[in-house]
Design a protein around this motif. Sequence first.
Motif, PDB file in Angstrom:
ATOM      1  N   ASP A  28      -8.906   0.299   3.531  1.00 16.15           N
ATOM      2  CA  ASP A  28      -8.247  -0.591   2.593  1.00 16.15           C
ATOM      3  C   ASP A  28      -7.025  -1.202   3.272  1.00 16.15           C
ATOM      4  O   ASP A  28      -6.079  -0.500   3.636  1.00 16.15           O
ATOM      5  CB  ASP A  28      -7.841   0.180   1.330  1.00 16.15           C
ATOM      6  N   ILE A  29      -7.028  -2.523   3.468  1.00 15.85           N
ATOM      7  CA  ILE A  29      -5.965  -3.202   4.200  1.00 15.85           C
ATOM      8  C   ILE A  29      -4.618  -3.042   3.496  1.00 15.85           C
ATOM      9  O   ILE A  29      -3.573  -2.871   4.148  1.00 15.85           O
ATOM     10  CB  ILE A  29      -6.306  -4.700   4.407  1.00 15.85           C
ATOM     11  N   GLU A  30      -4.598  -3.070   2.178  1.00 14.55           N
ATOM     12  CA  GLU A  30      -3.338  -2.939   1.453  1.00 14.55           C
ATOM     13  C   GLU A  30      -2.760  -1.542   1.614  1.00 14.55           C
ATOM     14  O   GLU A  30      -1.546  -1.368   1.694  1.00 14.55           O
ATOM     15  CB  GLU A  30      -3.538  -3.268  -0.033  1.00 14.55           C
ATOM     16  N   MET A  31      -3.632  -0.541   1.660  1.00 17.23           N
ATOM     17  CA  MET A  31      -3.156   0.825   1.890  1.00 17.23           C
ATOM     18  C   MET A  31      -2.515   0.946   3.267  1.00 17.23           C
ATOM     19  O   MET A  31      -1.434   1.519   3.414  1.00 17.23           O
ATOM     20  CB  MET A  31      -4.307   1.821   1.761  1.00 17.23           C
ATOM     21  N   LEU A  32      -3.171   0.382   4.288  1.00 17.63           N
ATOM     22  CA  LEU A  32      -2.622   0.470   5.639  1.00 17.63           C
ATOM     23  C   LEU A  32      -1.284  -0.252   5.737  1.00 17.63           C
ATOM     24  O   LEU A  32      -0.337   0.250   6.357  1.00 17.63           O
ATOM     25  CB  LEU A  32      -3.618  -0.111   6.646  1.00 17.63           C
ATOM     26  N   LYS A  33      -1.186  -1.424   5.148  1.00 14.80           N
ATOM     27  CA  LYS A  33       0.088  -2.158   5.169  1.00 14.80           C
ATOM     28  C   LYS A  33       1.192  -1.345   4.504  1.00 14.80           C
ATOM     29  O   LYS A  33       2.310  -1.257   5.029  1.00 14.80           O
ATOM     30  CB  LYS A  33      -0.072  -3.500   4.447  1.00 14.80           C
ATOM     31  N   ALA A  34       0.893  -0.762   3.352  1.00 20.09           N
ATOM     32  CA  ALA A  34       1.900   0.027   2.635  1.00 20.09           C
ATOM     33  C   ALA A  34       2.333   1.229   3.458  1.00 20.09           C
ATOM     34  O   ALA A  34       3.534   1.558   3.525  1.00 20.09           O
ATOM     35  CB  ALA A  34       1.340   0.474   1.279  1.00 20.09           C
ATOM     36  N   LEU A  35       1.382   1.912   4.089  1.00 19.19           N
ATOM     37  CA  LEU A  35       1.717   3.072   4.921  1.00 19.19           C
ATOM     38  C   LEU A  35       2.572   2.666   6.111  1.00 19.19           C
ATOM     39  O   LEU A  35       3.561   3.336   6.441  1.00 19.19           O
ATOM     40  CB  LEU A  35       0.437   3.756   5.394  1.00 19.19           C
ATOM     41  N   ASN A  36       2.209   1.574   6.769  1.00 16.58           N
ATOM     42  CA  ASN A  36       2.949   1.142   7.951  1.00 16.58           C
ATOM     43  C   ASN A  36       4.368   0.706   7.593  1.00 16.58           C
ATOM     44  O   ASN A  36       5.340   1.037   8.294  1.00 16.58           O
ATOM     45  CB  ASN A  36       2.201  -0.005   8.639  1.00 16.58           C
ATOM     46  N   GLU A  37       4.504  -0.044   6.496  1.00 17.50           N
ATOM     47  CA  GLU A  37       5.831  -0.476   6.059  1.00 17.50           C
ATOM     48  C   GLU A  37       6.695   0.716   5.655  1.00 17.50           C
ATOM     49  O   GLU A  37       7.897   0.763   5.957  1.00 17.50           O
ATOM     50  CB  GLU A  37       5.696  -1.457   4.896  1.00 17.50           C
ATOM     51  N   ARG A  38       6.085   1.687   5.003  1.00 15.87           N
ATOM     52  CA  ARG A  38       6.843   2.884   4.586  1.00 15.87           C
ATOM     53  C   ARG A  38       7.257   3.707   5.801  1.00 15.87           C
ATOM     54  O   ARG A  38       8.360   4.279   5.837  1.00 15.87           O
ATOM     55  CB  ARG A  38       5.997   3.739   3.644  1.00 15.87           C
ATOM     56  N   CYS A  39       6.402   3.760   6.825  1.00 16.60           N
ATOM     57  CA  CYS A  39       6.761   4.468   8.060  1.00 16.60           C
ATOM     58  C   CYS A  39       7.977   3.810   8.719  1.00 16.60           C
ATOM     59  O   CYS A  39       8.899   4.502   9.179  1.00 16.60           O
ATOM     60  CB  CYS A  39       5.589   4.473   9.039  1.00 16.60           C
ATOM     61  N   SER A  40       7.985   2.499   8.771  1.00 13.57           N
ATOM     62  CA  SER A  40       9.122   1.790   9.366  1.00 13.57           C
ATOM     63  C   SER A  40      10.400   2.066   8.592  1.00 13.57           C
ATOM     64  O   SER A  40      11.466   2.280   9.188  1.00 13.57           O
ATOM     65  CB  SER A  40       8.833   0.278   9.388  1.00 13.57           C
ATOM     66  N   GLU A  41      10.306   2.062   7.269  1.00 11.30           N
ATOM     67  CA  GLU A  41      11.475   2.350   6.435  1.00 11.30           C
ATOM     68  C   GLU A  41      11.999   3.765   6.693  1.00 11.30           C
ATOM     69  O   GLU A  41      13.202   3.980   6.855  1.00 11.30           O
ATOM     70  CB  GLU A  41      11.119   2.199   4.963  1.00 11.30           C
ATOM     71  N   GLU A  42      11.096   4.732   6.717  1.00 11.16           N
ATOM     72  CA  GLU A  42      11.506   6.125   6.915  1.00 11.16           C
ATOM     73  C   GLU A  42      12.061   6.317   8.324  1.00 11.16           C
ATOM     74  O   GLU A  42      13.016   7.081   8.522  1.00 11.16           O
ATOM     75  CB  GLU A  42      10.325   7.053   6.669  1.00 11.16           C
ATOM     76  N   GLY A  43      11.460   5.632   9.314  1.00 11.38           N
ATOM     77  CA  GLY A  43      11.975   5.716  10.670  1.00 11.38           C
ATOM     78  C   GLY A  43      13.394   5.192  10.768  1.00 11.38           C
ATOM     79  O   GLY A  43      14.256   5.781  11.428  1.00 11.38           O
ATOM     80  N   ALA A  44      13.645   4.039  10.112  1.00 12.57           N
ATOM     81  CA  ALA A  44      15.002   3.469  10.109  1.00 12.57           C
ATOM     82  C   ALA A  44      15.983   4.404   9.411  1.00 12.57           C
ATOM     83  O   ALA A  44      17.129   4.580   9.858  1.00 12.57           O
ATOM     84  CB  ALA A  44      14.981   2.102   9.427  1.00 12.57           C
ATOM     85  N   LYS A  45      15.536   5.014   8.331  1.00 12.01           N
ATOM     86  CA  LYS A  45      16.386   5.940   7.578  1.00 12.01           C
ATOM     87  C   LYS A  45      16.799   7.142   8.421  1.00 12.01           C
ATOM     88  O   LYS A  45      17.948   7.600   8.374  1.00 12.01           O
ATOM     89  CB  LYS A  45      15.635   6.401   6.326  1.00 12.01           C
TER      90      LYS A  45
END
Length: 568
Positions: A393-410
Amino acid sequence: MECALHGGRLDARNSEIISPLLGCWTFSDAEGFRRVCREIMESCADTSEPPDSSGAFHECLEKARKDTPTSWGGVLNFRRDGEHCEKYLVVRKGSHLPFEKHSRKLERIVVESGRGILLHGDGSDAERVFVSTLGRGDEFVFPPDCAHCIIGAGDLVVFESSEDPLGEKDIHVIFDNLPQDCGFPGSVGNNASGVPLIRVGANEISAIQYGWWKAGGPPYFRRPSLESLMSVRKFLLEKGICSDNAPAYGKGLTEMMMWIGYSYLEDWWVSSGRTTRKEHDTIFTKCGLYWPAETRQSTHGDMHWCLDRLLGTPSCEIRPEDVRKVVLGEFKDSCTRMHVDYIHGYMLHWPLRKGDAKDSLAMDWMLEGVVPAFAELYRDGKIGAAGFGNVSDIEMLKALNERCSEEGAKLGVAGFKVHYIQNESSIVSSDDKAASLVEGALADYCKENGIVRVAYSALGHGAPIAPPGEFVFVDHWGLSEGRQRRIHEFKAAKHGILKEISAKAGSSNSTLALAWLISKGIVPLFSSMDCRHIAENIQSFDFAGKALELAGEIGRFRKDYLEELKQI
């Protein structure tokens, strides 16, 4: 082109390496050239100098990669004065340069350290290529139009001085050292056995992986003998092939095999000059697929079904923090079974509850439970890459990747993202999940964001890639015996058709099937308990170009196969 020995270059030190190789090879294309280089490197694998314990080579390599990184190591530019140029070529063991020549450039090389092999012409016969050994102090001069290639039989440092009137434009690559148009994100050259490497997160891993699922035995497969398991484990270590694992494979058995295999081979490990397990024993494993005895057959990746039993809590009451603790606990258990404190790739085996981005409860568990756990492990240097399995599911992958970037920045963790995904896919896969890994929105998103795509079951499940064998009725498939027999006969016929296409590439069906995935920029993951088959599968990189050339025929075969299979 014909390979021969250069007169006067063979001495007692190297005769045992080169003599068995003479008169064995010709190559007329890039795949043949790379295959020759790989065979040379394999022949020299046990005869190269002991590893550099001082770390001088790796220090030199690090400087070269900061200056001019290459697929085979790096270039450290030393001096340039008009047409005169001086530089160091730092070549990693198991890597080689392209086969190239220059129209006006005059080159002189001197080996500073290490051992290597040189393929070169003498300027008089474009079809004749000589084989020479390279050792410390050896010197060669290449006049204009003299084709040559340096191969690292060991870690090799070469000083090059040249008169270069035309500069960097004066280069003609006859055969490249890496397959073209394969689209691997982060290609970084070859390992010591000549297997291409790619960067996945913080790691450099083999661009082909070995899956230990079948080695787990029941309920899906017969359990292999300890002897065969140890043979495969040693062979993979020798070749530097990444092992893909999971706690669910044999209820932890295959993870334990990583440690048993290492301890069993400890004497060989030390004598071979390998240092730490982290550097030479690349292992990917997973979380999220638990195996309580009463749920083993029915969960099939549904972590929702596992979590409520694992935590003793109904699924509607499970919080993301509970999921985070489960992931960290599974990581600790895997480390204990494998006797490691670092795992190169850690992946969620299946999306929680196997839903899509619209499954709000499952997404909350993953985004606020799994991702923070992965980010914490990555920050603490306990995992080298974060992955998600069976994501179509492309939307699932996008959400996971964006959330990973957010958590990494945090957490202040640079480069934390979804590093890889792993879906089932092969040249004969028929479902949408398999197709999405090869082409379409999901594949495009991965390419654009540097997410490595890994295909498990890359050789399908037997025929038509493998020979069909005898028909055996399987009761739990839910198909009648008559239909299973028709499918068996259909796949047997298609095996012959695929074999005709493979013959045009000069390969086997399995080699072409893996090469086809490689030509799509996908890392193939396969299984076998036969080291001969594993060795053959590793050679698939040499046929990626042929797979591209035969793309039309392969595409028609796939289309016909999938359409006709639906009609049975």
